[in-house]
Design an enzyme around this catalytic site. Structure first.
Site, PDB file in Angstrom:
ATOM      1  CB  SER A  59      31.985  43.143  42.176  1.00  0.00           C
ATOM      2  OG  SER A  59      31.601  43.641  40.911  1.00  0.00           O
ATOM      3  CE  LYS A 132      28.304  41.332  39.897  1.00  0.00           C
ATOM      4  NZ  LYS A 132      29.166  41.869  40.984  1.00  0.00           N
TER       5      LYS A 132
END
Length: 249
Positions: A59, A132
């Site tokens: 990701s 993230k």
């Protein structure tokens, strides 16, 4: 006149002690003390200063690749806080990750992994955390997308192409959103924007996609393995230089 005669001194007898054996005892004691101190220092470092994690998914490509090992700074953000662009590791706020089942391992392997985890050399809980990039800080109004396919923060567009992995001409997010970040929370997105289950895809969860700052372990700052990827991470703070604070937007 008489003279006193001094008794002859008794001959010095050789010591019956065994200094060699005593030397080994002292040596082993010192080694044990050093090991205990080293373990305690490692534990304190892991708990309050730096932790190690591995990257289980793609990701954050191409900034972070699957199976990269990273160090996370736990200490500095406690004093200086976080900024837009920071890459952070955080505990699942609830419902972001599927329930994982670890394969059964032998007691010996479990014990070894427990010891290595205690001193911060392994990260068995990496699968329970996410990594993230911060895009929205508390109070920020974050919208996607404008006519140019860019995210705007407090009305100012940001060009994220320096770190996002997207097909040419694609918008910054395939799914539109319009959120205002609550106090004490963050809005986070993956750099591999079309392959990241981040804040955008967790709005139906109890936290509505926002990450409580209390869930953040710290800021990732260096890739430690594999060796050919060793180096500091770039937060690209310059991308957000022109973004005003929430009160100014």
């Amino acid at each position: 006149m008489t003279t006193e005669q001094t008794a002859p001194a008794e001959p010095v007898r050789p010591s019956t002690a065994r200094p060699r054996r005593r030397g080994w005892v002292v040596f082993l004691r010192d080694v044990l003390v050093i090991v205990v101190v080293a373990v305690l220092v490692s534990f304190l470092v892991k708990t309050f200063v730096v932790r190690s994690f591995y990257i289980p998914s793609g990701s954050m490509e191409d900034t972070l690749l699957i199976d990269d090992r990273i160090f996370v700074d736990e200490l500095t953000p406690r004093f200086g806080g976080y900024d837009r662009g920071d890459i952070v590791v955080f505990r699942d706020p609830g419902g972001w990750l599927p329930v994982s089942t670890r394969p059964e391992r032998s007691p010996f392997i479990e014990a070894v992994d427990g010891v290595l985890s205690f001193v911060g050399l392994t990260a068995p809980d990496s699968d329970d955390h996410l990594v993230k990039r911060i895009v929205g800080m508390p109070g920020d109004h974050v919208v996607c997308c404008n006519g140019a396919g860019q995210i705007t923060i407090n009305g100012v567009p940001v060009d994220e192409t320096v770190y996002t992995k997207l097909p040419d001409g694609s918008p910054a997010s395939a799914d539109p959103f319009d959120v205002t970040v609550p106090e004490g929370h963050l809005w986070v997105l993956g750099d591999n924007r079309n392959s990241s289950k981040d804040s955008r895809y967790n709005t139906a969860q109890p936290g509505q996609g926002f990450v409580p700052i209390d869930n953040v372990v710290g800021r990732a700052f260096v890739i430690t393995w594999p060796f050919d990827r060793f180096g500091l991470l770039d937060f690209h703070h310059e991308v957000f230089t022109g973004v005003p604070g929430p009160a100014d937007g």
